[in-house]
Write a protein that holds these residues in place. Structure first.
Motif, PDB file in Angstrom:
ATOM      1  N   GLN A   1       2.242  14.905  28.594  1.00 35.01           N
ATOM      2  CA  GLN A   1       0.844  14.677  28.212  1.00 35.01           C
ATOM      3  C   GLN A   1       0.097  15.996  28.028  1.00 35.01           C
ATOM      4  N   GLU A   2       0.411  16.984  28.860  1.00 28.05           N
ATOM      5  CA  GLU A   2      -0.211  18.299  28.701  1.00 28.05           C
ATOM      6  C   GLU A   2       0.187  18.922  27.371  1.00 28.05           C
ATOM      7  N   GLY A   3       1.452  18.749  26.969  1.00 26.59           N
ATOM      8  CA  GLY A   3       1.904  19.273  25.688  1.00 26.59           C
ATOM      9  C   GLY A   3       1.215  18.603  24.508  1.00 26.59           C
ATOM     10  N   LEU A   4       0.949  17.285  24.641  1.00 31.02           N
ATOM     11  CA  LEU A   4       0.286  16.562  23.554  1.00 31.02           C
ATOM     12  C   LEU A   4      -1.150  17.024  23.329  1.00 31.02           C
ATOM     13  N   LYS A   5      -1.750  17.665  24.316  1.00 31.93           N
ATOM     14  CA  LYS A   5      -3.090  18.213  24.125  1.00 31.93           C
ATOM     15  C   LYS A   5      -3.081  19.303  23.058  1.00 31.93           C
ATOM     16  N   HIS A   6      -1.956  20.005  22.944  1.00 32.85           N
ATOM     17  CA  HIS A   6      -1.844  21.092  21.973  1.00 32.85           C
ATOM     18  C   HIS A   6      -1.276  20.608  20.634  1.00 32.85           C
ATOM     19  N   GLU A   7      -0.419  19.579  20.669  1.00 40.18           N
ATOM     20  CA  GLU A   7       0.162  19.043  19.429  1.00 40.18           C
ATOM     21  C   GLU A   7       0.267  17.524  19.576  1.00 40.18           C
ATOM     22  N   PRO A   8      -0.813  16.789  19.256  1.00 42.81           N
ATOM     23  CA  PRO A   8      -0.883  15.347  19.538  1.00 42.81           C
ATOM     24  C   PRO A   8       0.174  14.502  18.850  1.00 42.81           C
ATOM     25  N   ASN A   9       0.708  14.966  17.723  1.00 44.81           N
ATOM     26  CA  ASN A   9       1.652  14.146  16.968  1.00 44.81           C
ATOM     27  C   ASN A   9       3.097  14.613  17.108  1.00 44.81           C
ATOM     28  N   ASN A  10       3.379  15.451  18.072  1.00 42.79           N
ATOM     29  CA  ASN A  10       4.751  15.950  18.251  1.00 42.79           C
ATOM     30  C   ASN A  10       5.681  14.796  18.637  1.00 42.79           C
ATOM     31  N   PRO A  11       6.713  14.503  17.827  1.00 43.43           N
ATOM     32  CA  PRO A  11       7.580  13.331  18.110  1.00 43.43           C
ATOM     33  C   PRO A  11       8.363  13.452  19.422  1.00 43.43           C
ATOM     34  N   GLU A  12       8.812  14.680  19.771  1.00 42.32           N
ATOM     35  CA  GLU A  12       9.575  14.836  21.016  1.00 42.32           C
ATOM     36  C   GLU A  12       8.703  14.560  22.231  1.00 42.32           C
ATOM     37  N   LEU A  13       7.465  15.045  22.213  1.00 39.76           N
ATOM     38  CA  LEU A  13       6.553  14.801  23.333  1.00 39.76           C
ATOM     39  C   LEU A  13       6.195  13.328  23.434  1.00 39.76           C
ATOM     40  N   LEU A  14       5.949  12.689  22.300  1.00 41.07           N
ATOM     41  CA  LEU A  14       5.624  11.261  22.306  1.00 41.07           C
ATOM     42  C   LEU A  14       6.786  10.433  22.829  1.00 41.07           C
ATOM     43  N   ASP A  15       8.011  10.803  22.413  1.00 43.19           N
ATOM     44  CA  ASP A  15       9.188  10.094  22.917  1.00 43.19           C
ATOM     45  C   ASP A  15       9.363  10.308  24.420  1.00 43.19           C
ATOM     46  N   GLY A  16       9.056  11.525  24.889  1.00 43.72           N
ATOM     47  CA  GLY A  16       9.157  11.798  26.323  1.00 43.72           C
ATOM     48  C   GLY A  16       8.194  10.942  27.124  1.00 43.72           C
ATOM     49  N   VAL A  17       6.960  10.807  26.628  1.00 42.35           N
ATOM     50  CA  VAL A  17       5.976   9.949  27.303  1.00 42.35           C
ATOM     51  C   VAL A  17       6.488   8.517  27.362  1.00 42.35           C
ATOM     52  N   LYS A  18       7.041   8.048  26.243  1.00 41.15           N
ATOM     53  CA  LYS A  18       7.544   6.671  26.178  1.00 41.15           C
ATOM     54  C   LYS A  18       8.660   6.444  27.193  1.00 41.15           C
ATOM     55  N   ARG A  19       9.597   7.392  27.284  1.00 37.82           N
ATOM     56  CA  ARG A  19      10.724   7.231  28.224  1.00 37.82           C
ATOM     57  C   ARG A  19      10.246   7.272  29.675  1.00 37.82           C
ATOM     58  N   CYS A  20       9.278   8.136  29.975  1.00 40.85           N
ATOM     59  CA  CYS A  20       8.758   8.210  31.350  1.00 40.85           C
ATOM     60  C   CYS A  20       8.055   6.921  31.737  1.00 40.85           C
ATOM     61  N   VAL A  21       7.256   6.399  30.811  1.00 42.86           N
ATOM     62  CA  VAL A  21       6.538   5.147  31.095  1.00 42.86           C
ATOM     63  C   VAL A  21       7.541   4.016  31.337  1.00 42.86           C
ATOM     64  N   GLN A  22       8.614   3.990  30.546  1.00 40.43           N
ATOM     65  CA  GLN A  22       9.640   2.956  30.745  1.00 40.43           C
ATOM     66  C   GLN A  22      10.246   3.024  32.139  1.00 40.43           C
ATOM     67  N   GLN A  23      10.556   4.248  32.589  1.00 43.31           N
ATOM     68  CA  GLN A  23      11.152   4.403  33.918  1.00 43.31           C
ATOM     69  C   GLN A  23      10.164   4.020  35.025  1.00 43.31           C
ATOM     70  N   ILE A  24       8.908   4.424  34.857  1.00 45.32           N
ATOM     71  CA  ILE A  24       7.894   4.087  35.862  1.00 45.32           C
ATOM     72  C   ILE A  24       7.666   2.577  35.910  1.00 45.32           C
ATOM     73  N   ASN A  25       7.658   1.940  34.704  1.00 52.05           N
ATOM     74  CA  ASN A  25       7.454   0.488  34.659  1.00 52.05           C
ATOM     75  C   ASN A  25       8.625  -0.282  35.247  1.00 52.05           C
ATOM     76  N   LYS A  26       9.818   0.286  35.190  1.00 49.77           N
ATOM     77  CA  LYS A  26      10.968  -0.387  35.819  1.00 49.77           C
ATOM     78  C   LYS A  26      10.701  -0.638  37.290  1.00 49.77           C
ATOM     79  N   ALA A  27      10.090   0.350  37.958  1.00 46.92           N
ATOM     80  CA  ALA A  27       9.787   0.183  39.378  1.00 46.92           C
ATOM     81  C   ALA A  27       8.724  -0.878  39.591  1.00 46.92           C
ATOM     82  N   SER A  28       7.688  -0.874  38.753  1.00 51.13           N
ATOM     83  CA  SER A  28       6.595  -1.831  38.954  1.00 51.13           C
ATOM     84  C   SER A  28       7.026  -3.250  38.603  1.00 51.13           C
ATOM     85  N   ARG A  29       7.981  -3.394  37.640  1.00 52.33           N
ATOM     86  CA  ARG A  29       8.451  -4.737  37.278  1.00 52.33           C
ATOM     87  C   ARG A  29       9.552  -5.240  38.194  1.00 52.33           C
ATOM     88  N   GLY A  30      10.096  -4.364  39.026  1.00 53.62           N
ATOM     89  CA  GLY A  30      11.205  -4.773  39.896  1.00 53.62           C
ATOM     90  C   GLY A  30      12.534  -4.787  39.178  1.00 53.62           C
TER      91      GLY A  30
END
Length: 563
Positions: free
Chosen positions: A466-495
């Motif tokens: 997210q800090e990287g996206l402040k400098h380049e909001p449309n960077n595909p690698e950063l956006l994909d990284g955010v998506k993968r992190c959210v997926q892992q975090i949601n795995k815990a919340s969904r059980g």
């Protein structure tokens, strides 16, 4: 494979958090090189990371036996004693280590923490609270048994002798809690005592009795085997004492031979027979590596021959060995002065002189020598001359700018290489350096986030992306990284975590000081209770960004689940 190969594998496994594999690799290395103290030290750290503090202590003792003048051996001893709750022994180990290396920041910090824990334990012994662990107060007194009996989920566990024995041990010594965190029954009991609904490796939000380990899985013989290992260590000490006199005689003989080689090298140097002098000094080092004058003399020969890189290497070895042996400050200063001289001779720009000047300054802090001071003044004067020349010479300025660009690329590329090799701490360090050099460079953030993601620190990786996206909001690698992190975090919340993943994530989280502070914070305890029993109050709590962030950390760690 060699011992170094197994050691490298062990280091990589340790960096990845696979401590069991690291222990196996270090053990293979020890079998090939049983007198290498570093291997025992590394394995001790791996045992401690798994909470196996008795085994960690055994390896720490062996490390100290093999190299009693190594400050880190005391650090390993102290860490093992801390894990076992032996605060006084840990404090003694830290103090002895600081006697060898008074400026060791790791030992200083460890001593402060150990003394703070000892004071906390002493204060707690005078009142109703219990010391030794942030959760110690919840295990105090008969209230613990009353809560466990009143709760339907833990009432049946009190009929299991091994569970009762574990809880009594934790009540007696709260510091031993970390040893039992992987037992889901202990996690369930901790949740009841903290009034927190903890998730476990069962199918639902609460642990099922079927997930409780059978009594035969508990191994009381472990303590006995650890004592056997300790006895083995002490037997080795006794054997070493028997042969000690013979070793001393041999050591004295080798030192005398080394001095003769040094004298021969000095004579050859005066005759300008440099190759012969180097051979003599090399033999002296092989015979006795505790006299750093052999390194500094050989460095002087290399300096005279114009082999500056070899000179610098010998000076670095002399300083490192001198620190370990607590050699005379004048000898260390001599090595630093010689290194500075070589760096000054290699300088081709004003920037090159910066390193030489820094080394001369370090030498003067060791010993204020007129010759070193003169060399420092000469280097500063030469730097100014180069700066004046560069001011009028654009070509030299462009060359220096290209060097800076190349250094920046190396930091970024090396971070990626470390990540592929599994050397996560090194990769993280280079990625952070890359961001420091250019905070707007997106690749630095993707490298750092990838390392943190691999280390399963998903919340930290998310912050980096997210800090990287402040400098380049449309960077595909950063956006994909955010998506993968959210997926892992949601795995815990969904059980959606597997029992093994959940158990590993919870055990790791419960040893995280930040998680411990959250769970022991009275305000956060009330927030977690309201999340379960008072939805309206919970909504008000979640409007607070700090509270929301702490709850999210508990969700990511698999400690609680928010539906």
């Amino acid at each position: 494979m060699s011992a170094d190969d197994f050691k490298s594998k062990g280091n990589a496994a340790f960096a990845a958090g696979n401590y069991a594999a690291a222990i196996a690799h270090f053990t293979d290395a020890i079998n090939l090189s049983p007198t290498n103290h570093v291997l025992y030290s590394n394995r001790s750290a791996a045992y401690a990371s798994l909470g196996q503090y008795s085994d960690a202590l055994t390896d720490a003792v062996k490390t100290h036996q093999l190299n009693p003048n190594w400050p880190k051996s005391y650090s390993r001893l102290a860490a093992a004693h801390l894990g076992l709750g032996n605060l006084n022994d840990a404090i003694d180990a830290y103090k002895k280590g600081l006697e060898l290396d008074p400026n060791n920041e790791a030992l200083k910090a460890g001593l402060r923490d150990a003394e703070r824990e000892a004071e906390k334990k002493a204060r707690a012994s005078k009142g109703p609270a219990m010391g030794g662990n942030p959760f110690g107060d919840v295990f105090g007194g008969p209230e613990m048994w009353a809560k466990l009996t009143a709760d339907p989920g833990t009432r049946g566990l009190l009929q299991q002798p091994d569970f009762v024995a574990m809880m009594k041990e934790i009540q007696r010594n709260p510091g031993s809690l970390n040893l039992y965190l992987k037992d889901q029954r202990v996690m369930q009991a901790l949740g009841v005592l903290l009034n927190i609904r903890m998730r476990t490796a069962g199918d639902g939000d609460f642990p099922m009795e079927e997930s409780v380990p059978r009594e035969e899985e508990i191994k009381p013989e472990k303590k006995e085997s650890e004592e056997g290992k300790q006895a083995k260590v002490f037997e080795e000490v006794a054997m070493e004492e028997e042969v000690g006199d013979e070793e001393e005689k041999e050591k004295k003989k080798r030192k005398e031979e080394a001095q003769r080689e040094k004298e021969a090298g000095n004579a050859a140097y005066k005759r300008k027979e440099f190759e012969k002098a180097i051979g003599c000094y090399t033999k002296a080092i092989e015979l006795d590596d505790e006299d750093i004058s052999f390194f500094t003399n050989r460095a002087a020969v290399y300096l005279e021959m114009g082999k500056y890189d070899e000179c610098i290497q010998d000076c670095d070895k002399a300083v490192e060995r001198g620190r370990e042996l607590r050699s005379d400050y004048k000898m260390v200063a001599r090595a630093l002065t010689r290194k500075g001289t070589a760096l000054a001779k290699m300088a081709k720009s004003s920037k090159d002189y910066d390193v030489a000047i820094e080394v001369f300054q370090k030498a003067l802090t060791e010993h204020r020598n007129p010759d070193t001071l003169k060399k420092l003044n000469d280097a500063e004067r030469a730097k100014k001359e180069f700066e004046q020349q560069e001011y009028y010479d654009p070509q030299i300025a462009d060359e220096e700018r290209e060097k800076g660009n190349e250094f920046f690329k190396q930091q970024n590329n090396r971070a990626a290489s470390y990540t592929k090799l599994g050397a996560m701490p090194e990769g993280l360090k280079d990625a952070e350096k890359c961001i420091e050099l250019d905070p707007t460079f997106s690749k630095g953030y993707t490298r750092k986030g990838a390392v943190q993601f691999f280390m399963k620190e998903y919340d930290k990786a998310l912050e980096t992306y997210q800090e990287g996206l402040k400098h380049e909001p449309n960077n595909p690698e950063l956006l994909d990284g955010v998506k993968r992190c959210v997926q892992q975090i949601n795995k815990a919340s969904r059980g959606d975590l597997s029992p093994e993943e959940l158990k590993e994530r919870q055990a790791k989280a419960m040893q995280d000081p930040e998680i411990q502070n959250i769970l022991t914070d009275p305000v956060m305890r009330q927030v977690l209770i309201d999340l379960q029993e008072n939805p309206k109050a919970a909504q008000e709590h979640m409007k607070n960004p700090m509270v929301m962030n702490k709850v999210q950390k508990l969700v990511s760690a698999g400690i609680v689940q928010v539906r």
